[in-house]
Design an enzyme around this catalytic site. Structure first.
Site, short mmCIF file in Angstrom:
data_model
loop_
_atom_site.label_atom_id
_atom_site.label_comp_id
_atom_site.label_asym_id
_atom_site.label_seq_id
_atom_site.Cartn_x
_atom_site.Cartn_y
_atom_site.Cartn_z
N SER A 165 8.36 3.81 4.35
CA SER A 165 9.58 3.68 3.57
C SER A 165 9.25 3.64 2.09
O SER A 165 8.24 4.19 1.66
CB SER A 165 10.36 2.44 4.01
N ASP A 210 0.88 -1.18 0.00
CA ASP A 210 0.00 0.00 0.00
C ASP A 210 0.91 1.22 0.00
O ASP A 210 1.85 1.29 0.82
CB ASP A 210 -0.86 0.04 1.26
N HIS A 262 4.52 -7.52 0.08
CA HIS A 262 4.10 -8.75 -0.56
C HIS A 262 4.83 -8.95 -1.89
O HIS A 262 5.42 -8.01 -2.43
CB HIS A 262 2.59 -8.74 -0.77
#
Length: 258
Positions: A226, A86, A142
């Site tokens: 990050s 995200d 992911h």
């Protein structure tokens, strides 16, 4: 005032001792009193969280929270590349044959980013993509594709901000910060996923140790906001028509492998 305080708290760090103290604080029960105001200031989407806000005992637990099952759909097309995080699509474009690309007026070297010319050679003339995670985002990382893990390695020592000011005024943070790299091999090509630390030395925790990986599978998490950089080989991917600065979620299609 609260917003300024939290932004300084998250972004203002450059020393090992400072990083150590902040890390210890966020992992301690003392940090729990900041959770309600942190969630309010950064507008955390509490309806997606695996647990109720009051169940998180430290800021670290909140930063590294998981989502409720089914909250993210993974594009199922066999040739698709999906977002591993995200975040915000900060930038994307072509890598030159000299293995470089430019963001915010700064030239980044793929050789510096990956550590050796041998590793970087595959990505000359290819494509890059930069995904930025703010302190408000879900911080789990992911896999963007299904395939095999070709190599895992870590480079760099210190970590500095990778937000827009950091990209504009920092010293090539994407290629000089502490970073953890996973390189995948699919049936079609190689892909490098560069996880760039933003605050702490070793702010990236790896969770996946197997050689095989499935698209959408959880790989790691950031302790704080990050950046992830994706690198594709030449003529390996066609990106969708994506808007820079647009929010994107885990599993959303970024493009397709050729």
């Amino acid at each position: 005032m609260q917003r300024t305080f939290y932004r300084l708290f998250i972004e203002l760090t450059n020393g090992r001792f400072t990083s150590y103290l902040l890390r210890k604080f966020t992992q301690s029960r003392l940090s729990a009193f900041l959770i309600p105001s942190y969630a309010r200031v950064f507008q955390i989407q509490q309806d997606e969280m695996e647990r109720e806000l009051r169940e998180y005992k430290t800021l670290h637990e909140l930063f590294t929270r998981r989502l409720q099952p089914g909250r993210r759909s993974i594009d199922a097309a066999p040739d698709s590349v999906v977002s591993p995080v995200d975040g915000v699509l900060e930038d994307y474009g072509a890598i030159t044959d000299e293995k470089q690309f430019v963001i915010k007026g700064k030239t980044y070297s793929i050789v510096d980013m990956l550590g050796t010319n041998e590793r970087a050679e595959a990505y000359g003339g290819g494509t890059y993509m930069v995904l930025y995670l703010s302190p408000s985002h879900y911080h789990r990382i992911h896999s963007p594709v299904s395939g095999m893990v070709r190599e895992r390695f870590v480079l760099g020592r210190k970590s500095y901000p990778v937000n827009q000011l950091g990209l504009r005024y920092g010293k090539e943070p994407l290629s000089k910060n502490y970073r953890s790299v996973t390189e995948f091999v699919t049936e079609r090509s190689r892909i490098a996923m560069v996880k760039v630390g933003a605050m702490f030395v070793n702010s990236i925790e790896l969770l996946h140790e197997r050689d095989a990986v499935e698209k959408g599978e959880e790989m790691a998490y950031f302790t704080f906001g990050s950046t992830v950089v994706l690198l594709f080989e030449k003529n390996a991917v066609v990106l969708d028509h994506l808007d820079k600065g647009k929010g994107i979620r885990v599993g959303e299609r970024l493009g397709r492998m050729l």
